[in-house]
Design a protein around this motif. Structure first.
Motif, PDB file in Angstrom:
ATOM      1  N   LYS A   1      46.963  64.138  32.021  1.00  0.00           N
ATOM      2  CA  LYS A   1      47.434  64.319  33.273  1.00  0.00           C
ATOM      3  C   LYS A   1      46.162  65.308  33.901  1.00  0.00           C
ATOM      4  O   LYS A   1      45.983  65.394  35.115  1.00  0.00           O
TER       5      LYS A   1
ATOM      6  N   GLU B   1      50.515  63.458  26.900  1.00  0.00           N
ATOM      7  CA  GLU B   1      50.434  62.974  28.510  1.00  0.00           C
ATOM      8  C   GLU B   1      50.350  64.136  29.255  1.00  0.00           C
ATOM      9  O   GLU B   1      49.436  63.946  30.097  1.00  0.00           O
TER      10      GLU B   1
ATOM     11  N   VAL C   1      49.158  58.789  23.565  1.00  0.00           N
ATOM     12  CA  VAL C   1      48.740  57.963  24.720  1.00  0.00           C
ATOM     13  C   VAL C   1      47.624  57.013  24.161  1.00  0.00           C
ATOM     14  O   VAL C   1      47.227  55.987  24.725  1.00  0.00           O
TER      15      VAL C   1
END
Length: 710
Positions: free
Chosen positions: A621, A617, A318
């Motif tokens: 999140k 990820e 990311v």
């Protein structure tokens, strides 16, 4: 090897004798007349026989023929204490109850005694999975652990980030490197412990404090042992590679610098490894897919090649990209930058108006890109956006021709049953301190589809040619899905009112294609597409051509991204040697020898990269949802288990509603229908059902989000 096999036979003959009494290695040495200096060899032979499951050794060190069926495999631990052992060549894993783990560590190679098979059915129709007990740990794969350091008065310990490593690592203070509470560290394991005693280790690296920017992602990188720095010999080698194409390198190549050529990539892309040319005459399209000739600079067995082979792929996280090749190559001489002469390996295809390839050539070329385009710019031209059309007026007809051919190729591919997964993947935006600003779906537009269609066409064309030439090659295979996964998918989509047909134990990709077409534009499109993808097997690299289920293709390979994938680079070498007539018997033997290991390593490291990407990820999140604790969201039940149900929100974030938090009834898992049913109320929660949830807890360590029903 012959001597060892001979000794094995002698030992097995001895132990199979009805008069044989289990004995220790010293007694065996005397019986077999083994000299003192050869006892080490005897021990090796005995250990090999144990690992093969042919003999066993008691706690008192006495050897005898194995009375149980023994198998060797890789142990996968579960955070609840039990685990599974995967045995090569067997489809089903062995379940290992917590009492039978025998202190095995996650990813250990272990010897398993297979327990007698229970013929009873646990639901009236389905047999229980195979079970076993670990009787010996053969080797440890994990030697270092990444985790959070905690210090007490007299010692420290590391809480592993990997939840499958179920024990803390004890750290003597003298081996702590001065780490303090809250440091993320790398600990080298010095003792794997035993029953009642924790593993022990020493700190070899302090990554940083848990709250420092970027430490969370770097911890994941370290945990997956993904190399971030290039060795000194690699950096020395690239110093001798020029930033321009030498004149002597241009000789003997097809010079197509006068062909109108473009690259089309994302706005942020720096490693541009594919360029496109296209024209049409008398109803025939000439499509050129030109791929950076990386193999010209990364020669076999050079330091660059050895490092690239080890990495196998670039890793896209990311907040960073960890490249397979140093930036001097990936962003420099190997990148097809606008206005620069570049070496390429091209697949130039003549295609009729029905999408059939009339002829093709795979050739070394010299190219010069006229325009570096982004997907957004090409989309704007195609929809007639005034400013974009004015800026790129010399390329408008080219892009329209691309769209025309792309539509033909896509229609033909779908006609044979290729599956189209166009669900929105998420794009996580971070600020300069690594904190999540937003989570949004990636935008796929007509330009991304054009490039995808052209790359697929080149990959299939190259794979088919080399299949029929019967030369060593690297193929990208995708096996048919498991029946059980397809049955579960059928149950899931049935809750939305959709159906798929199965012919016995098989399903044609067209059925899945029809399903995805029928959900297009609906609110459940993203979820069903994602669950369908999860229901399929992972693609892999092998030297054998087995076909690609998802693309409904008989022949498929990866030819188009040698900057970021080693299989493509390996393919380029084979193709170039074939072009130059060098693929003689010696080279064919060479490739037949190395390709099984290369393809296996590439598949393993591709999975490692995917898992690292998914973990980063999930981490972000969880971090993002921490600021929404107490808030309510509409979601869809994406998975149901005995301990609760997972609910997916529209932004792709998934959390768990645990059964212990479903307080209106006692809910029981009904496996045949993948649903939770209230014991008294008969209230049912099933796959695909819409529910309202409230965020109650997030945990960055376990990367989990807890919901309750609202």
């Amino acid at each position: 090897m012959e001597l060892i096999n001979e000794r094995k036979k002698i030992i097995l003959d001895l132990m199979n004798d009805k008069n044989y009494v289990p004995m220790k290695i010293k007694e065996l040495a005397i019986i077999l007349n083994v000299k003192k200096e050869d006892r080490g060899l005897l021990e090796i032979v005995l250990n090999e026989l144990i690992n093969e499951g042919k003999i066993s050794v008691s706690k008192r060190g006495k050897y005898s023929i194995a009375k149980e069926t023994l198998v060797t495999g890789i142990f996968t631990a579960h955070e609840k204490g039990y685990g599974f052992v995967t045995v090569e060549g067997e489809e089903e894993d062995y379940f290992i109850p917590a009492a039978n783990v025998n202190n095995a560590f996650h990813h250990d190679t272990v010897l398993v005694a297979v327990l007698p098979e229970d013929k009873t059915k646990n639901d009236g129709t389905r047999k229980r999975r195979k079970e076993g007990k670990i009787v010996k740990i053969i080797s440890h794969e994990i030697t270092e652990v990444v985790g959070l350091f905690e210090k007490s008065k007299n010692f420290g310990y590391v809480l592993p980030d990997n939840q499958k490593i179920v024990k803390d690592i004890y750290i003597p203070l003298k081996a702590s490197m001065g780490a303090v509470n809250g440091h993320k560290v790398v600990a080298k394991i010095t003792d794997y412990g035993k029953e009642g005693r924790k593993p022990e280790g020493k700190i070899v690296e302090i990554i940083g404090h848990v709250n420092d920017p970027g430490v969370d992602i770097l911890s994941i990188v370290k945990a997956y042992d993904i190399p971030t720095e290039f060795p000194e010999d690699v950096m020395e080698q690239i110093e001798n590679i020029p930033d321009y194409v030498r004149e002597e390198e241009k000789n003997g190549r097809k010079d197509i610098r006068n062909w109108q050529t473009v690259t089309i990539d994302g706005e942020d892309a720096k490693d541009l490894d594919d360029a496109i040319t296209i024209s049409k005459k008398n109803g025939v399209y000439t499509l050129g897919v030109h791929i950076a000739d990386v193999s010209n600079y990364v020669t076999e067995n050079s330091p660059l090649d050895k490092e690239a082979r080890k990495r196998a792929t670039s890793v896209y996280l990311v907040d960073r990209v960890i490249p397979m090749l140093p930036h001097k190559l990936s962003n420099g001489i190997c990148s097809l930058n606008q206005g620069e002469d570049r070496l390429a390996l091209s697949c130039i295809m003549e295609i009729d108006e029905n999408g059939n390839i009339i002829s093709h050539e795979i050739v070394e070329t010299l190219i010069n890109v006229d325009r570096r385009m982004s997907y957004t710019q090409v989309r704007d031209v195609l929809i007639g956006e005034k400013e974009a059309c004015e800026k790129h007026k010399d390329f408008i007809s080219m892009f329209k021709l691309m769209k025309e051919l792309s539509d033909i190729l896509r229609k033909k591919r779908y006609g044979r049953g290729a599956i189209n997964f166009e669900f929105p993947e998420c794009k996580i935006k971070l600020d300069d301190k690594g904190r999540v600003i937003s989570i949004e779906p990636y935008e796929r537009n007509s330009a991304t589809k054009i490039i995808e269609d052209f790359m697929l066409m080149a990959n299939e064309t190259v794979a088919e040619e080399y299949y029929w030439q019967e030369l060593p090659f690297v193929y990208r295979n995708h096996d048919k899905p498991d029946v059980e996964k397809m049955t579960q998918l059928a149950t899931f989509i049935n809750n939305f009112g959709y159906h798929i047909k199965m012919m016995g134990d098989e399903i044609h990709p067209k059925e899945l294609q029809k399903l995805l077409e029928s959900v297009e534009g609906t609110s459940e499109e993203a979820l069903i597409s994602r669950i369908t993808l999860r229901s399929m097997k992972r693609a892999e690299y092998t030297p054998e051509c087995k076909g690609h289920f998802g693309l409904s293709a008989k022949y498929y390979c990866h030819f188009t991204s040698p900057i970021r994938r080693y299989p493509d680079l390996q393919i380029h070498r084979i193709i170039k040697e074939n072009i130059h007539g060098k693929l003689n018997e010696k080279y064919i033997r060479h490739y037949n020898t190395i390709l099984p290991d290369i393809t296996k390593n590439c598949s393993i490291n591709e999975r490692r990269a995917d898992d690292a990407e998914r973990d980063t990820e999930k981490l972000k999140k969880v971090e993002y949802m921490r600021s929404y604790i107490g808030e309510e969201f509409e979601g869809v039940i994406s998975s149901v288990t005995g301990w609760g149900m997972y609910v997916e929100l529209p932004n792709t974030i998934e959390g768990m509603v645990h059964v212990s938090n479903m307080e209106d009834d006692h809910y029981i898992y009904d496996e045949p229908t993948y649903s939770l049913v209230g014991e008294h109320t008969k209230k049912t929660y099933k796959l695909g059902q819409s529910v309202k949830v409230r965020v109650v807890h997030t945990d960055k360590m376990t990367k989990t989000i807890d919901f309750v029903l609202a």
